[in-house]
Write an enzyme that holds these catalytic residues in place. Structure first.
Site, short mmCIF file in Angstrom:
data_model
loop_
_atom_site.label_atom_id
_atom_site.label_comp_id
_atom_site.label_asym_id
_atom_site.label_seq_id
_atom_site.Cartn_x
_atom_site.Cartn_y
_atom_site.Cartn_z
N GLY A 249 -2.56 0.46 2.08
CA GLY A 249 -2.39 -0.71 2.93
C GLY A 249 -0.92 -1.05 3.13
N ASN B 283 -5.90 -12.62 0.28
CA ASN B 283 -6.37 -11.95 -0.92
C ASN B 283 -6.54 -12.90 -2.10
OD1 ASN B 283 -3.48 -11.59 -0.16
ND2 ASN B 283 -3.24 -10.99 -2.30
N GLN C 240 -8.24 -7.23 3.30
CA GLN C 240 -9.32 -7.96 2.63
C GLN C 240 -10.52 -8.22 3.53
OE1 GLN C 240 -9.68 -8.52 -0.50
NE2 GLN C 240 -7.62 -7.99 -1.19
N CYS D 212 4.69 -11.80 -12.14
CA CYS D 212 5.63 -11.75 -13.25
C CYS D 212 6.98 -11.28 -12.72
CB CYS D 212 5.11 -10.79 -14.32
SG CYS D 212 5.98 -11.00 -15.87
C1 PLP Z 1 -4.20 -4.95 -1.48
C2 PLP Z 1 -3.60 -5.54 -0.26
C3 PLP Z 1 -2.56 -4.87 0.43
C4 PLP Z 1 -1.93 -3.61 -0.09
O1 PLP Z 1 -2.79 -2.51 -0.04
P1 PLP Z 1 -2.46 -1.22 -0.96
O2 PLP Z 1 -3.44 -0.21 -0.50
O3 PLP Z 1 -2.67 -1.64 -2.37
O4 PLP Z 1 -1.06 -0.84 -0.66
C5 PLP Z 1 -2.07 -5.45 1.57
N1 PLP Z 1 -2.57 -6.61 2.04
C6 PLP Z 1 -3.56 -7.27 1.41
C7 PLP Z 1 -4.09 -8.52 2.01
C8 PLP Z 1 -4.11 -6.75 0.24
O5 PLP Z 1 -5.07 -7.43 -0.38
#
Ligand code: PLP
Length: 401
Positions: free
Chosen positions: A73, A152, A180, A326
């Site tokens: 993502g 998220n 999400q 963190c």
């Molecule tokens: C998890 C997430 C991402 C990042 O996706 P990855 O595949 O972990 O790089 C981006 N945007 C939202 C809203 C997410 O929840």
């Protein structure tokens, strides 16, 4: 290694569906050909990739040619933002929100150091946007509007199509981080105002290391990764075949389960939320209760630290999350909850439970069983129980350094 837990952290990552593993494995063993090869051995892999692309396109209501595979993502978000800016070099303004994932937020922050102006739209106490503020921020100089579909941390869902109609009036490119939302909200890109949309395999019961960017046909796109002709020249590099096959299957299963899983998860989520609110004094739900993902609840428990709750839950094998990051050794409360202007009394004590289609009633009831005593015990240890002023003073010391 621990492998049996009550997993309520599905917005962080999900279990790969066993059916997904099954279809993926042969492409790690027997069918290792390169999909671009001229021979039958490679060509058959190319054919399987085409089928997987159709399966993913079906989940989005998109055309196969509009799908570009990425590694995650984060890559999708980065590629979309950079492509939109490269395609319109004369425009120097970006609109986003204060509550985006770091994969968008930190790219925007970097772009500010490279001559771009960024508007970070605010949210209200429920985490919702003000569409008038959006409208007022748009100008002819706006190259890109990048806004997440669903948050998220809180599950709050933004009115994406209403936003898109306004964005289109100003001729900006509209990118949506739907990591999400995909698999949780029905999508149909054919009737959508969205130009580009990011998704990620590991958030929808697929493997890590694969994602995709939807790029509407006709939208100008300038690739980020330059090399071979893969993905129609939009993302060079030999395809991650096993993961692409897996994402196709995961997408097919999401589409199959979407309606019934949504109902089930909402019912279990509401059972969890309502029972905890009834049994535990001084707690509140964070986010927009009506416009919300069916699988997510974020609850703020006054006078205690979210991390202490997580550690206690962990002893019972229950996985949840707090939005805190963190940074340099100290725990900073989540930027999302901060942007919502939550009172300091709950800002530090917020916990996210995120469910999936495997979550059972027994698991939810186990959480309901242990949470009241965890909160009671931690509050008994807290020197600031029922003392807003004392708690506030303590927290301002923690957050000011
Ligand atoms: C998890 C997430 C991402 C990042 O996706 P990855 O595949 O972990 O790089 C981006 N945007 C939202 C809203 C997410 O929840």
């Amino acid at each position: 290694m621990q492998n049996n837990c009550i997993y309520l952290d599905n917005n962080a990552t999900t279990k790969v569906d066993p059916e997904v593993i099954e279809v993926m494995l042969p492409y790690l063993t027997d069918y290792y050909g390169n999909p671009s090869s001229m021979h039958t051995f490679g060509g058959q892999v190319g054919k399987a990739v085409r089928t997987a692309r159709e399966q993913l396109a079906a989940l989005l209501g998109a055309d196969e040619s509009e799908i570009v595979y990425t590694s995650c993502g984060t890559e999708g978000d980065n590629a979309a933002i950079r492509a939109a800016l490269l395609a319109q070099p004369e425009k120097r303004h970006i609109v986003t929100t204060q509550v985006e994932h770091p994969a968008v937020l930190n790219v925007c922050k970097q772009l500010e150091t490279q001559g771009y102006t960024v508007t970070y739209l605010s949210v209200n106490h429920q985490g919702q946007l003000d569409l008038d503020e959006l409208e007022a921020s748009l100008t002819g100089n706006t190259a890109l509007v990048t806004i997440m579909y669903a948050n998220n941390e809180t599950g709050t869902v933004f009115p994406i199509e209403q936003i898109g109609l306004r964005v289109k009036e100003y001729g900006a490119i509209f990118h949506v981080d739907a990591v999400q939302a995909v698999g949780k909200i029905p999508l149909n890109m054919k009737t959508s105002t969205v130009d580009m949309l990011t998704l990620s395999g590991h958030k929808l019961h697929g493997p890590k290391g694969i994602g995709a960017l939807y790029i509407r046909r006709g939208v100008r796109f300038r690739p980020f990764m330059i090399g071979g002709h893969q993905e129609r020249g939009r993302r060079a590099g030999t395809e991650n075949v096993p993961a692409i096959i897996a994402l196709g299957k995961a997408a097919q299963l999401e589409l199959l389960h979407l309606e019934e899983a949504t109902k089930r998860e909402r019912r279990l989520r509401d059972r969890l939320e309502q029972t905890l609110l009834a049994k535990i004094p001084d707690c509140v739900v964070n986010g927009d209760i009506t416009q919300r993902l069916p699988n997510t609840t974020n609850i703020g428990f006054k006078y205690i630290e979210g991390e202490a709750i997580l550690l206690s839950l962990n002893k019972y094998g229950i996985c949840a999350s707090s939005g805190s990051a963190c940074t340099s050794g100290s725990l900073e409360p989540s930027h999302v909850l901060r942007a919502m202007g939550l009172p300091y009394t709950t800002l530090h004590g917020s916990i996210r439970f995120s469910l999936c289609r495997y979550t059972t009633v027994a698991e939810i009831d186990q959480v309901i069983e242990v949470m009241p005593s965890i909160v009671e015990r931690l509050r008994a240890l807290s020197p600031f129980k029922n003392d807003d002023a004392g708690w506030l003073q303590e927290q301002s010391l923690v957050t000011s350094h």
